[in-house]
Design an enzyme around this catalytic site. Structure first.
Site, PDB file in Angstrom:
ATOM      1  N   ASP A 315       1.173-110.647 -10.416  1.00  0.00           N
ATOM      2  CA  ASP A 315       0.257-110.939 -11.575  1.00  0.00           C
ATOM      3  C   ASP A 315      -1.153-111.362 -11.227  1.00  0.00           C
ATOM      4  O   ASP A 315      -2.045-111.205 -12.020  1.00  0.00           O
ATOM      5  CB  ASP A 315       0.702-111.951 -12.309  1.00  0.00           C
ATOM      6  N   LYS A 342       2.358-103.482 -16.911  1.00  0.00           N
ATOM      7  CA  LYS A 342       2.515-104.673 -17.367  1.00  0.00           C
ATOM      8  C   LYS A 342       1.697-104.645 -19.057  1.00  0.00           C
ATOM      9  O   LYS A 342       2.091-103.656 -19.695  1.00  0.00           O
ATOM     10  CB  LYS A 342       1.416-105.430 -16.435  1.00  0.00           C
TER      11      LYS A 342
END
Length: 433
Positions: A315, A342
Site C-alpha cells: 500500500d 488496487k
C-alpha cells in the site's frame, strides 16, 4: 469534485500522530461483533472504509456505540448471533470490508449480498469466491467481480488452501469462514502477508495455530470481548516518512505508529535508499508492536527494490515512487502486479502523474522504472484513489511549482484528517471544489 493544491515548502518540522490502523480497525469491528461480551476499542479509524464495516454489522443486529473520539464500544452477539440484514450491504470503496465480510457471511444461515462503489465493482473477487466454494459455500460474482451474492445455510468443510499469492484479505476471508467449518481449515502462505487477523484472533482469545507458514483454525472456539488500543497506521505515516526524507532540513517525529513486521517494508526500502529513520520507544499495544518514528532529511539514492519487500509495502508504493523521483539514480520495482488491481491501476496512475510532473517513469506489467531527479509543478489526476492523491500532495512540497491534484474525495476513506495533519508540519496544502 474535491481537489488539492500542494505548494512547495522550505522544510518540515514538528511532531504528529496519525489515525488508527485501517486494517486493525476493520478487524476489531468484525471480531468484536461476533465475540461474547462487550469490547472497547480505542484509536479506531473513523474513515469511510471502516465505517462501512461498522454499518454492515449494525445492519446485522450488532449494537455499536461510536465512534466518539476514536472510541467504539461493541456489544458482541457471539459467533451465531448475527441477523439477516434488511438491505444489500454497501462496502463503499472498501475491498477489505467486502472480502472479509464474504468469508463471514458465507458461513451464516441467511442470504446476503455485498456491493460497493464504481471502483470496488471493478476489483477481482474470484480469489475469494473460488476457495469459499471449495469449502462448500454458495458464493456468486458478476464475471469475477462484485456484487457478491451469498446463499446462506450451507455446511462448510475445512480445506487446506495454499495461497497462490500473498493476500491478507484472502487469508482473512478464509480464516473467518474456517471459524464455522467442519474440521480444520489450513492456510499455507509461500510469501508473507499482513498477519493482523492472526494477532486479532489471539487478542479475542480464539484458538489459532501457526507453524512453518501454515495457519490452522477450526470452529471449536469463541471470541471473547476485550479492550484494545489501535496503533497509528504505518500506511498513513508513510506519507510523512517520505516527506521528511526528501524535503531538505526536515526533522519530524511521528508517535504511536504500528510497526508490525509484515507492514514495515517502507522502512526497509527507504533505509536502503539512504533515509535517516530512527525507531524509538518500542512497545506493544496488545499483540501489535508500536514505536515512535524520528525522520530527518537525507539525500536518497535509487535502488532495485527486492521482490521480497512487495507484500510488506504493497500500500505504500505510490509514495515510495515519490521518494524514488527525488533520489539520485534509477529505482526499479518488479513482482508488484497487484498494484494494478488496487483502487486504481496504481502503476499506471503513478507513471502518468510523474510524467506530468517532469519525472521520467516507465511502467511494466508488474512494476516500474523511475529516473530520479527533480519534480516540476503541474496537474495530476488521482483517478479517485486516496493513496495516489496523498502521494502527489507530498510531491508538491518539493516540486519547483505548485502541484494540483484532481479527484481527492476518497482521501476520506483512510485519512480524513490528512490535510490538517500535513499542514501541522508546515505543508501548504489547500482543498477546493
Amino acid at each position: 469534485m474535491l481537489n488539492f493544491i500542494s505548494k512547495p515548502v522550505g522544510c518540515l518540522k514538528g511532531e504528529i500522530t496519525v489515525p488508527g490502523d485501517k486494517s486493525i480497525s476493520h478487524r476489531s469491528i468484525i471480531f468484536g461483533a461476533i465475540a461474547i461480551g462487550t469490547s472497547v476499542i480505542d484509536g479506531f479509524l473513523d474513515g469511510e472504509d471502516c465505517i462501512a464495516t461498522l454499518k454492515a454489522f449494525q445492519s446485522m443486529g450488532v449494537r455499536i456505540e461510536g465512534p466518539d473520539k476514536q472510541r467504539v464500544i461493541i456489544h458482541g452477539v457471539g459467533k451465531y448471533g448475527l441477523k439477516q440484514p434488511q438491505n444489500i450491504i454497501d462496502c463503499g470503496n472498501s475491498g477489505t470490508s467486502m472480502r472479509l465480510l464474504a468469508g463471514l457471511l458465507a458461513a451464516q444461515q441467511f442470504d446476503s449480498q455485498l456491493t460497493g462503489d464504481e471502483s470496488l465493482l471493478k476489483r477481482p473477487m474470484l480469489r475469494i469466491s473460488r476457495p469459499l466454494s471449495q469449502m462448500g459455500a454458495d458464493v456468486t460474482t458478476q464475471d469475477g467481480k462484485p456484487p457478491i451474492v451469498i446463499k446462506g445455510g450451507k455446511k462448510l468443510n475445512g480445506v487446506h488452501y495454499v495461497m497462490p499469492e500473498a493476500s491478507a484479505q484472502v487469508k482473512s476471508c478464509l480464516l473467518l469462514a474456517g471459524m464455522y467449518a467442519e474440521g480444520q481449515t489450513k492456510i499455507t502462505e509461500n510469501a508473507v502477508s499482513r498477519d493482523h487477523t492472526e494477532r486479532m484472533l489471539r487478542t479475542f482469545s480464539y484458538p489459532v495455530q501457526i507453524q512453518d507458514g501454515t495457519i490452522v483454525i477450526d470452529r471449536n472456539g469463541e471470541c471473547h470481548g476485550t479492550r484494545l488500543n489501535i496503533p497509528g497506521d504505518i500506511s498513513s505515516a508513510a506519507f510523512f516518512i517520505v516527506a521528511a526524507s526528501i524535503t531538505p532540513d526536515s526533522d519530524v517525529l511521528i508517535r504511536n505508529v504500528g510497526i508490525n513486521p509484515t507492514r514495515t517494508g517502507i522502512i526497509h526500502i527507504l533505509t536502503e535508499m539512504g533515509a535517516d529513520i530512527r525507531i524509538l520507544n518500542q512497545r506493544a499495544y496488545g499483540e501489535e508492536p508500536v514505536a515512535d518514528l524520528h525522520i530527518r532529511y537525507s539525500q536518497l539514492k535509487g535502488i532495485d527494490i527486492p521482490v521480497s519487500m512487495v507484500p510488506l509495502a504493497i500500500d505504500e508504493f505510490p509514495v515510495i515512487f515519490i521518494a524514488a523521483a527525488c533520489a539520485q539514480g534509477k529505482t526499479t520495482l518488479h513482482g508488484a502486479k497487484e498494484l494494478r488491481l488496487k483502487e486504481s491501476d496504481r502503476i499506471g496512475a503513478m507513471v502518468d502523474g510523474l510524467n506530468q510532473l517532469g519525472v521520467h517513469a516507465e511502467g511494466f506489467d508488474d512494476g516500474i522504472l523511475i529516473e530520479g531527479g527533480s519534480i516540476q509543478g503541474g496537474e495530476v489526476n488521482s483517478r479517485g484513489d486516496h493513496r495516489i492523491a496523498m502521494s502527489f500532495a507530498i510531491a508538491g512540497a518539493v516540486a519547483s511549482a505548485p502541484v494540483t491534484i484532481k479527484n481527492c474525495a476518497n482521501v476520506a476513506t483512510s485519512f480524513p484528517s490528512f490535510v490538517t495533519t500535513a499542514n501541522m508540519l508546515h505543508f501548504q496544502i489547500e482543498e477546493y471544489s
